[in-house]
Design an enzyme around this catalytic site. Structure first.
Site, short mmCIF file in Angstrom:
data_model
loop_
_atom_site.label_atom_id
_atom_site.label_comp_id
_atom_site.label_asym_id
_atom_site.label_seq_id
_atom_site.Cartn_x
_atom_site.Cartn_y
_atom_site.Cartn_z
N LYS A 52 41.67 32.80 41.39
CA LYS A 52 42.67 33.55 41.79
C LYS A 52 43.81 33.71 43.56
CE LYS A 52 41.21 37.05 38.56
NZ LYS A 52 39.83 37.59 38.16
N GLN A 96 36.52 42.29 40.98
CA GLN A 96 36.26 41.84 40.10
C GLN A 96 34.91 42.18 39.43
OE1 GLN A 96 37.41 38.99 39.06
NE2 GLN A 96 35.72 38.08 37.85
N ASP A 119 45.34 44.27 38.46
CA ASP A 119 44.40 44.81 36.23
C ASP A 119 44.94 45.06 35.69
OD1 ASP A 119 42.14 42.57 36.64
OD2 ASP A 119 41.21 43.95 37.98
#
Ligand code: GUN
Length: 296
Positions: A52, A96, A119
């Site tokens: 990412k 994460q 997200d």
């Protein structure tokens, strides 16, 4: 039979974003920034997080990876999130998952400012998705990537029967909500199968669009695919393979060789849905930046 090349599409999307980022840089002297928090040393998570950050840098965005020890307290993690919420140079925040057992994942999701939740996991973003206010929310990146694959390959969806196998909060549930939407959505009839569904094949055999996101290698066999179906495979399962360099290889939730004999279009693994997920994360971060600077 058409291969739905997510890798190629993701490169196109990243190029589009790169152009916009460089325009903003000259116009505003600013670029979007993504902060990714990783807790502990799970090897798979580390691979995702580095990937990412690397993509952000390639595109000219700012990115920062904040590595916290496995032993970090929930309070310290929440404080870190709060600092990022208050930092105007940070447009996207991603923590994460999975997090260590002593940390309440939902409390962390709630702590992220909805306008920086790239997200799309915060209940405010999930709620707007369910209501159909798609322009006002961040969509979870994997379902969003799948929508882009369907749109960019001109796959018609209106009135089609979409069967989703898997009901996770990250993929299955938001996917079902997107596919059922009328406005800005896919306008499908949707069935969701999961671990308690008897005879999953009896449902998938009726799927015009089959989306497999259950995390079981080759669960979807050839006989479970309707002739002419569009097959989207979200699975990324590691299976042992002594002949592979790393000792394993990645396979999807679909038996690819058998399914491609019946499908009209299919995503490969790797190179299908996976690369699109990161492209949409970057796209969400750009959107957050544009909102913050009121350029849209
Ligand atoms: N773990 C696996 N996929 C994801 C994702 O899309 N976002 C976050 N935050 N964690 C993940």
């Amino acid at each position: 039979m058409q291969i739905l090349d997510g890798k190629k599409l993701s490169l196109e999307i990243k190029e589009e974003i790169k152009t916009k980022v460089s325009e903003y840089k000259s116009k505003l002297g600013k670029v979007p920034g993504l902060s990714v928090i990783i807790v502990g040393e799970d090897p798979a998570s580390q691979v995702y997080v580095r990937s990412k950050a690397k993509t952000c840098n390639e595109i000219g965005m700012n990115s920062e990876v904040i590595e916290l020890p496995e032993s970090v307290s929930q309070q310290d993690l929440l404080k870190k999130v709060e600092d990022l919420n208050n930092n105007p140079d940070v447009h996207g925040i991603l923590v994460q998952q999975p997090l260590p057992k002593h940390i309440d994942e939902f409390a962390v999701t709630l702590a992220i400012a909805p306008e920086k939740d790239v997200d799309g996991f915060h209940p405010e973003n999930v709620g707007r998705l369910v209501i159909g206010r798609l322009e006002e929310c961040f969509l979870s990146c994997t379902p969003y990537g799948i929508i882009e694959i369907l749109k960019r390959y001109n796959i018609s969806t209106k009135g089609k029967h979409c069967v989703i196998v898997g009901r996770s909060n990250i993929v299955g549930k938001p996917m079902a909500n997107l596919m059922v939407q009328k406005l800005d959505g896919m306008n499908c009839t949707v069935t969701v199968c999961h671990s308690a569904t008897p005879d999953i094949g009896s449902h998938t055999q009726n799927a015009d669009i089959l989306i497999a996101a259950i995390g079981k290698a080759k669960l979807i066999t050839g006989d479970m695919v309707k002739p002419g179906a569009v097959v989207i495979d979200v699975g990324m399962n590691r299976v042992e393979d002594p002949s592979a360099k790393r000792g394993y290889r990645l396979v999807g939730d679909v038996d690819y060789d058998a399914a491609r004999e019946k499908a009209s279009a299919i995503t490969p693994v790797p190179g299908g849905v996976g690369p699109m997920t990161i492209a949409m994360l970057i796209s969400n971060t750009l959107k957050s930046f544009e909102r913050a600077h009121q350029t849209v």
